[in-house]
Write an enzyme that holds these catalytic residues in place. Structure first.
Site, PDB file in Angstrom:
ATOM      1  N   LYS A   1     -47.609 106.697  17.298  1.00 61.40           N
ATOM      2  CA  LYS A   1     -47.238 107.928  17.997  1.00 61.40           C
ATOM      3  C   LYS A   1     -48.464 108.802  18.273  1.00 61.40           C
ATOM      4  O   LYS A   1     -48.637 109.312  19.382  1.00 61.40           O
ATOM      5  CB  LYS A   1     -46.198 108.688  17.160  1.00 61.40           C
ATOM      6  N   SER A   2     -49.302 108.969  17.262  1.00 63.99           N
ATOM      7  CA  SER A   2     -50.481 109.835  17.438  1.00 63.99           C
ATOM      8  C   SER A   2     -51.378 109.313  18.558  1.00 63.99           C
ATOM      9  O   SER A   2     -51.869 110.077  19.401  1.00 63.99           O
ATOM     10  CB  SER A   2     -51.294 109.888  16.142  1.00 63.99           C
TER      11      SER A   2
ATOM     12  N   ARG B   1     -52.222 110.931  22.446  1.00 66.15           N
ATOM     13  CA  ARG B   1     -53.621 111.178  22.839  1.00 66.15           C
ATOM     14  C   ARG B   1     -54.029 110.336  24.042  1.00 66.15           C
ATOM     15  O   ARG B   1     -54.888 110.738  24.831  1.00 66.15           O
ATOM     16  CB  ARG B   1     -54.545 110.919  21.638  1.00 66.15           C
TER      17      ARG B   1
ATOM     18  N   GLY C   1     -44.178 118.406  17.495  1.00 67.35           N
ATOM     19  CA  GLY C   1     -45.219 119.344  17.083  1.00 67.35           C
ATOM     20  C   GLY C   1     -46.592 118.921  17.575  1.00 67.35           C
ATOM     21  O   GLY C   1     -47.422 119.758  17.955  1.00 67.35           O
TER      22      GLY C   1
ATOM     23  N   SER D   1     -55.194 119.560   8.517  1.00 63.53           N
ATOM     24  CA  SER D   1     -54.279 119.258   9.620  1.00 63.53           C
ATOM     25  C   SER D   1     -55.012 118.618  10.787  1.00 63.53           C
ATOM     26  O   SER D   1     -55.892 119.225  11.405  1.00 63.53           O
ATOM     27  CB  SER D   1     -53.598 120.541  10.104  1.00 63.53           C
TER      28      SER D   1
ATOM     29  N   GLN E   1     -53.596 117.977  13.562  1.00 61.35           N
ATOM     30  CA  GLN E   1     -53.149 118.620  14.798  1.00 61.35           C
ATOM     31  C   GLN E   1     -54.000 119.846  15.118  1.00 61.35           C
ATOM     32  O   GLN E   1     -54.391 120.063  16.268  1.00 61.35           O
ATOM     33  CB  GLN E   1     -51.672 119.015  14.683  1.00 61.35           C
TER      34      GLN E   1
ATOM     35  N   ASP F   1     -47.015 111.630   6.570  1.00 60.73           N
ATOM     36  CA  ASP F   1     -45.702 111.380   7.191  1.00 60.73           C
ATOM     37  C   ASP F   1     -44.857 110.384   6.402  1.00 60.73           C
ATOM     38  O   ASP F   1     -43.703 110.139   6.756  1.00 60.73           O
ATOM     39  CB  ASP F   1     -45.894 110.859   8.619  1.00 60.73           C
TER      40      ASP F   1
ATOM     41  N   ARG G   1     -39.152 118.695   4.334  1.00 64.05           N
ATOM     42  CA  ARG G   1     -38.941 117.338   3.806  1.00 64.05           C
ATOM     43  C   ARG G   1     -38.868 117.284   2.287  1.00 64.05           C
ATOM     44  O   ARG G   1     -38.366 116.304   1.728  1.00 64.05           O
ATOM     45  CB  ARG G   1     -40.035 116.392   4.340  1.00 64.05           C
TER      46      ARG G   1
ATOM     47  N   ARG H   1     -37.599 110.830  10.261  1.00 65.85           N
ATOM     48  CA  ARG H   1     -38.099 110.081   9.100  1.00 65.85           C
ATOM     49  C   ARG H   1     -37.143 110.186   7.906  1.00 65.85           C
ATOM     50  O   ARG H   1     -37.083 109.290   7.063  1.00 65.85           O
ATOM     51  CB  ARG H   1     -39.504 110.546   8.725  1.00 65.85           C
TER      52      ARG H   1
END
Ligand code: S3P
Length: 446
Positions: A23-24, A28, A99, A172, A174, A325, A356, A397
């Protein structure tokens, strides 16, 4: 209408599976491909709602993107417009549950000469955005948020950004990525220091697009990464490996289900992402790394996992950002392990797609496990999971973690609100069923 999973207890996982693309890296690839000069070809792109939302947003900012539907499984062709070629979108940009899209795109849009509004679903609208709007403000960006620094974000264009040196208060990727992307538009150098290593896909991919990135190791695991504005990105081709965060569900599942022997193919093994393997091995997991290779600048391998008797451990805090994650499914591993597992230093888990820590503690408690949440982690005493109905709180998740928990439970597990599994893992139910999980679905409220 929402989707419910119903999973029968027991079973084992065997065979070979290839989980969807990372996903990351998928996010990108769209962002950098759009800002590059030339045509970027992507294979293995994650056709999940999160990365598709990123793709749709860049289309709405005038980028011609072919695929994935038209080009076939996981293929995307991005006709880059260059760093200054994006166009003002009509109306607000919709980022759904993602996010990563909102935080990284905030950095990109801060460098444009138009205004844009970014908004998302109920979960995204609860997530903290000051972590990006404050440092972007220091760079000269003007961004309005809703109350408490939450989305929607209104990014005002036309600001002249200047480079900053920023020490992140939390580990982080992000935030780091957001500031590096804004740094492409800033005058001078932008440097971001992280307190502990986080995923470095942005740095690797910027370099893959021909942009100079300087990395300086610091004290005690911290490091600083710098870019200088005013350069250009050159189109490239990207082969997205399978997402280790999706593979993690199967790594734990095959570990806890007696008699399992499963191979996961083509898994991304970037060392900033492999904390889950280290943690599972510390717990006694039997994971072999086979056929290691490098694909498009990212390490990749096949993983063979066999069932094992897991034992509880104290999880080293240094591994937390490297498995950030994977804690929902690691909590399931801990519930099926012998003895106590203690997690600390993971307060970031409280501001993911759901809280979570609380949501997993509630679900495990419902299933009869002694799971005590703490402000920054959890203490779990392994035991016999029973059956029951748990809530995923719309968190992909959480839903997948409780589905796999049935493998070591004594009764049926029903999981509510599973639609968002599609954000990161389209085809989860079919893939898991094919490998041996007794899972069916039901549409509720039809
Ligand atoms: C991501 C970084 C992590 C991770 C998220 C994806 C990324 O978030 O949890 O799923 O692609 O940069 P944080 O940076 O908030 O830790």
């Amino acid at each position: 209408m929402t989707l419910r999973y119903i999973v029968q207890p027991g079973g084992k996982l065997t065979g070979r599976v290839r989980v969807p693309g990372d996903k990351s890296i998928s996010h990108r690839s769209i962002m950098l491909g759009a800002l590059a000069e030339g045509v970027t070809e992507v294979s293995g792109f994650l056709e999940g709602e999160d990365s598709l939302n990123t793709l749709r947003c860049f289309r709405r900012m005038g980028v011609h993107i072919e695929g994935p539907e038209t080009l076939g499984a996981g293929r995307v062709r991005i006709h880059g417009v260059g760093l200054h070629g994006l166009k003002k979108p009509e109306g607000a940009l919709w980022l759904g549950n993602s996010g990563t899209s909102m935080r990284l795109m905030a950095g990109i849009i801060a460098g444009q000469d138009f205004d844009a509004i970014m908004e998302g679903d109920a979960s995204l609208s609860r997530r903290p955005m000051r972590r990006v709007t404050e440092p972007l403000g220091l760079m000269g960006a003007r961004i309005d948020t809703a109350e408490g620094g939450r989305p929607p974000l209104t990014v005002h264009g036309g600001s002249k950004l200047k480079g900053i040196r920023y020490v992140m208060p939390m580990a982080s990727a992000q935030v780091k990525s957001c500031l590096l992307l804004a740094g492409l538009y800033a005058e001078g150098e932008t440097c971001v220091t992280e307190p502990a290593p986080t995923r470095d896909h942005t740095e690797r991919m910027l370099q893959g697009f021909g942009y100079e990135v300087r990395r300086h190791p610091g004290e005690g695991g911290s490091s600083t990464v710098c870019v200088t504005g005013g350069g250009k990105l050159t189109a490239t081709s990207i082969d997205v490996p399978s997402d280790i965060s999706s593979a993690a569900f199967f790594l734990v599942a095959a570990s806890i289900a007696e008699g399992s022997d499963l191979v996961l193919e083509h898994v991304g093994m970037n060392p900033t992402r492999t904390g889950v393997i280290e943690i599972l091995r510390m717990m006694g997991g039997n994971i072999e790394v086979l056929n290691e290779r490098v694909v498009g600048g990212e390490p990749v391998a096949d993983l063979r996992v066999k069932s094992a008797r897991l034992k509880g451990i104290r999880i080293p805090e240094a591994l937390v950002p490297l498995a950030i994650d994977e804690f929902p499914i690691l909590f399931v591993a801990a519930a099926c392990a012998e003895g106590e597992t203690v997690l600390t230093g993971a307060e970031e888990l409280r501001v993911k797609e759901s809280d979570r820590i609380q949501v997993m503690a509630d679900g495990l408690t419902t299933l009869g496990i002694d799971a005590r949440p703490t402000p920054d982690g959890m203490v779990i005493r392994g035991g016999q999971l029973g059956g029951g109905t748990v809530l995923s709180h719309d968190d992909h998740r959480i839903a997948m973690s409780f589905a796999m928990a049935a493998l070591c439970a004594s009764g049926e597990i029903r999981i509510e609100e599973c639609d968002n599994v599609n954000t990161s893992f389209p085809g989860f139910v079919e893939l898991a069923r094919g490998a041996g999980l007794a899972i069916t679905t039901e549409v509720v409220g039809a």
